[in-house]
Motif scaffolding. Structure first.
Motif, PDB file in Angstrom:
ATOM      1  N   ASN A 128     -54.347  36.666 -11.911  1.00 18.26           N
ATOM      2  CA  ASN A 128     -55.550  36.195 -11.424  1.00 18.26           C
ATOM      3  C   ASN A 128     -56.256  35.307 -12.229  1.00 18.26           C
ATOM      4  O   ASN A 128     -56.834  35.772 -13.129  1.00 18.26           O
ATOM      5  N   LYS A 129     -56.133  33.883 -11.973  1.00 23.98           N
ATOM      6  CA  LYS A 129     -56.745  32.878 -12.927  1.00 23.98           C
ATOM      7  C   LYS A 129     -57.755  32.230 -12.120  1.00 23.98           C
ATOM      8  O   LYS A 129     -58.375  31.290 -12.466  1.00 23.98           O
ATOM      9  N   ILE A 130     -58.426  32.795 -11.022  1.00 29.64           N
ATOM     10  CA  ILE A 130     -59.434  32.495 -10.559  1.00 29.64           C
ATOM     11  C   ILE A 130     -60.760  32.578 -11.277  1.00 29.64           C
ATOM     12  O   ILE A 130     -61.129  33.686 -11.891  1.00 29.64           O
ATOM     13  N   GLU A 131     -61.338  31.398 -11.307  1.00 33.55           N
ATOM     14  CA  GLU A 131     -62.767  31.289 -12.225  1.00 33.55           C
ATOM     15  C   GLU A 131     -64.042  31.552 -11.102  1.00 33.55           C
ATOM     16  O   GLU A 131     -64.030  31.078 -10.010  1.00 33.55           O
ATOM     17  N   VAL A 132     -64.665  32.425 -11.809  1.00 30.81           N
ATOM     18  CA  VAL A 132     -66.081  32.715 -11.088  1.00 30.81           C
ATOM     19  C   VAL A 132     -67.121  31.672 -11.246  1.00 30.81           C
ATOM     20  O   VAL A 132     -67.467  31.784 -12.685  1.00 30.81           O
ATOM     21  N   LEU A 133     -67.732  30.759 -10.646  1.00 30.72           N
ATOM     22  CA  LEU A 133     -68.667  29.904 -10.959  1.00 30.72           C
ATOM     23  C   LEU A 133     -69.815  30.561 -11.278  1.00 30.72           C
ATOM     24  O   LEU A 133     -70.390  31.366 -10.809  1.00 30.72           O
ATOM     25  N   PRO A 134     -70.723  29.928 -12.462  1.00 29.67           N
ATOM     26  CA  PRO A 134     -71.705  30.639 -12.646  1.00 29.67           C
ATOM     27  C   PRO A 134     -72.929  30.316 -11.725  1.00 29.67           C
ATOM     28  O   PRO A 134     -72.951  29.419 -11.049  1.00 29.67           O
ATOM     29  N   PRO A 135     -73.735  31.519 -11.494  1.00 33.28           N
ATOM     30  CA  PRO A 135     -74.879  31.468 -10.776  1.00 33.28           C
ATOM     31  C   PRO A 135     -75.975  30.122 -11.070  1.00 33.28           C
ATOM     32  O   PRO A 135     -76.130  30.316 -12.313  1.00 33.28           O
ATOM     33  N   ILE A 146     -66.741  22.348  -4.267  1.00 36.64           N
ATOM     34  CA  ILE A 146     -66.875  23.213  -5.560  1.00 36.64           C
ATOM     35  C   ILE A 146     -67.803  22.252  -6.119  1.00 36.64           C
ATOM     36  O   ILE A 146     -67.999  21.171  -6.465  1.00 36.64           O
ATOM     37  N   VAL A 147     -69.115  23.430  -6.511  1.00 40.67           N
ATOM     38  CA  VAL A 147     -69.839  22.618  -7.715  1.00 40.67           C
ATOM     39  C   VAL A 147     -70.185  23.462  -8.563  1.00 40.67           C
ATOM     40  O   VAL A 147     -70.502  24.895  -8.553  1.00 40.67           O
ATOM     41  N   LYS A 148     -70.238  23.145  -9.953  1.00 43.20           N
ATOM     42  CA  LYS A 148     -70.180  23.653 -11.178  1.00 43.20           C
ATOM     43  C   LYS A 148     -71.192  22.724 -11.927  1.00 43.20           C
ATOM     44  O   LYS A 148     -70.712  21.586 -12.296  1.00 43.20           O
ATOM     45  N   ASN A 149     -72.450  23.349 -12.155  1.00 37.96           N
ATOM     46  CA  ASN A 149     -73.349  22.640 -13.215  1.00 37.96           C
ATOM     47  C   ASN A 149     -73.313  21.235 -12.783  1.00 37.96           C
ATOM     48  O   ASN A 149     -73.449  20.331 -13.648  1.00 37.96           O
ATOM     49  N   VAL A 185     -64.543  30.468  -7.290  1.00 39.72           N
ATOM     50  CA  VAL A 185     -65.197  31.005  -6.396  1.00 39.72           C
ATOM     51  C   VAL A 185     -66.631  31.360  -6.838  1.00 39.72           C
ATOM     52  O   VAL A 185     -66.990  31.204  -8.015  1.00 39.72           O
ATOM     53  N   VAL A 186     -67.388  31.365  -5.496  1.00 44.13           N
ATOM     54  CA  VAL A 186     -68.959  31.638  -5.882  1.00 44.13           C
ATOM     55  C   VAL A 186     -69.258  33.162  -6.345  1.00 44.13           C
ATOM     56  O   VAL A 186     -69.948  33.405  -7.054  1.00 44.13           O
ATOM     57  N   ARG A 187     -68.540  34.071  -5.587  1.00 44.53           N
ATOM     58  CA  ARG A 187     -68.808  35.680  -5.803  1.00 44.53           C
ATOM     59  C   ARG A 187     -67.760  35.977  -6.387  1.00 44.53           C
ATOM     60  O   ARG A 187     -66.500  35.954  -6.319  1.00 44.53           O
ATOM     61  N   PRO A 188     -68.183  36.932  -7.556  1.00 43.64           N
ATOM     62  CA  PRO A 188     -67.407  37.676  -8.367  1.00 43.64           C
ATOM     63  C   PRO A 188     -66.282  38.845  -7.528  1.00 43.64           C
ATOM     64  O   PRO A 188     -64.907  38.715  -7.641  1.00 43.64           O
ATOM     65  N   SER A 189     -66.927  39.081  -6.576  1.00 43.81           N
ATOM     66  CA  SER A 189     -66.047  40.158  -5.676  1.00 43.81           C
ATOM     67  C   SER A 189     -64.851  39.427  -4.888  1.00 43.81           C
ATOM     68  O   SER A 189     -64.006  40.059  -4.637  1.00 43.81           O
ATOM     69  N   LEU A 190     -65.064  38.034  -4.622  1.00 47.77           N
ATOM     70  CA  LEU A 190     -64.086  37.460  -4.035  1.00 47.77           C
ATOM     71  C   LEU A 190     -62.840  37.160  -4.893  1.00 47.77           C
ATOM     72  O   LEU A 190     -61.620  37.297  -4.508  1.00 47.77           O
ATOM     73  N   VAL A 240     -66.484  27.847   2.540  1.00 46.01           N
ATOM     74  CA  VAL A 240     -66.439  26.343   2.394  1.00 46.01           C
ATOM     75  C   VAL A 240     -66.630  26.199   0.956  1.00 46.01           C
ATOM     76  O   VAL A 240     -66.367  24.974   0.138  1.00 46.01           O
ATOM     77  N   PHE A 241     -67.386  26.815  -0.321  1.00 47.98           N
ATOM     78  CA  PHE A 241     -67.691  26.680  -1.429  1.00 47.98           C
ATOM     79  C   PHE A 241     -66.998  27.397  -2.125  1.00 47.98           C
ATOM     80  O   PHE A 241     -66.961  27.425  -3.505  1.00 47.98           O
ATOM     81  N   ASP A 242     -65.649  28.025  -1.811  1.00 44.47           N
ATOM     82  CA  ASP A 242     -64.659  28.602  -2.703  1.00 44.47           C
ATOM     83  C   ASP A 242     -63.362  27.848  -2.495  1.00 44.47           C
ATOM     84  O   ASP A 242     -63.158  27.349  -1.292  1.00 44.47           O
ATOM     85  N   TYR A 243     -62.561  27.789  -3.448  1.00 44.65           N
ATOM     86  CA  TYR A 243     -61.381  27.294  -3.418  1.00 44.65           C
ATOM     87  C   TYR A 243     -60.350  28.215  -4.155  1.00 44.65           C
ATOM     88  O   TYR A 243     -60.582  28.466  -5.228  1.00 44.65           O
ATOM     89  N   ILE A 244     -59.208  28.625  -3.420  1.00 43.82           N
ATOM     90  CA  ILE A 244     -58.085  29.449  -3.851  1.00 43.82           C
ATOM     91  C   ILE A 244     -56.930  28.690  -3.664  1.00 43.82           C
ATOM     92  O   ILE A 244     -56.549  28.735  -2.477  1.00 43.82           O
ATOM     93  N   ALA A 245     -56.035  28.921  -4.813  1.00 44.83           N
ATOM     94  CA  ALA A 245     -54.731  28.200  -4.796  1.00 44.83           C
ATOM     95  C   ALA A 245     -53.802  29.278  -5.364  1.00 44.83           C
ATOM     96  O   ALA A 245     -54.358  30.105  -6.075  1.00 44.83           O
TER      97      ALA A 245
END
Length: 180
Positions: free
Chosen positions: A94-101, A136-139, A70-75, A51-56
């Motif tokens: 692949n333009k998916i952004e990995v959210l910062p921890p 999706i939460v970023k900063n 996405v939250v996890r780099p592996s995803l 639920v905390f990931d979004y892929i289009a």
């Protein structure tokens, strides 16, 4: 007579070429639809897609472009690898952004989840494995993606998200798709 036969032969050749191009375009359209269905399926089957990931994605011929956060780099890499295996996919961008921890963002995610999915009028969206409202939460910035049944639900989700302390802003990109 020869001119008429020649004109008829040229017309027939042109019509045949048009018919072949039209059939190829229809087949390509069906192929793209099939690829899009398979991409959607493969992404939804990813084990850590939550639920905390979004892929289009976008399909353009044999190229699939992945976007989102996405939250996890592996995803990010799992999504790319799953899509690469689909028949007809020649290239994956692949333009998916990995959210910062961030422990602050992690706390906000959980609080937002409870505020939205734990609110009785919105509990219907909590059913099922894949939740229709993506958080999706970023900063401290919140973006809501996905679908809801009505404009009222969309507004209610925004109100619930804005009620969470510690959030700097809420962007509601939810689409209204009435239930069938």
């Amino acid at each position: 007579m020869k001119h008429r036969l020649l004109a008829l032969a040229i017309s027939l050749a042109i019509l045949t070429a048009i018919a072949v191009n039209h059939a190829a375009a229809q087949a390509d359209g069906r192929s793209q639809e099939r690829i899009a269905r398979e991409v959607r399926h493969e992404l939804l089957m990813l084990p850590w897609f939550g639920v905390f990931d979004y892929i289009a994605f976008k399909v353009d011929g044999g190229t699939v472009t992945l976007m989102g956060q996405v939250v996890r780099p592996s995803l990010k890499s799992d999504a790319e690898n799953a899509v690469k295996r689909i028949e007809g996919v020649e290239r994956v961008e692949n333009k998916i952004e990995v959210l910062p921890p961030s422990s602050m963002d992690d706390g906000l995610r959980l609080t937002l989840y409870r505020a939205i999915y734990g609110y009785p009028p919105l509990e219907k969206y909590a059913l099922g494995v894949q939740k229709p409202i993506r958080i999706i939460v970023k900063n401290g910035q919140v973006t809501l993606e996905g679908v809801v049944d009505s404009e009222a639900d969309k507004n209610l989700v925004t109100l619930r998200a804005n009620s969470v302390p510690g959030i700097f802003s809420v962007t509601n990109n939810l689409q209204v798709v009435p239930a069938q």
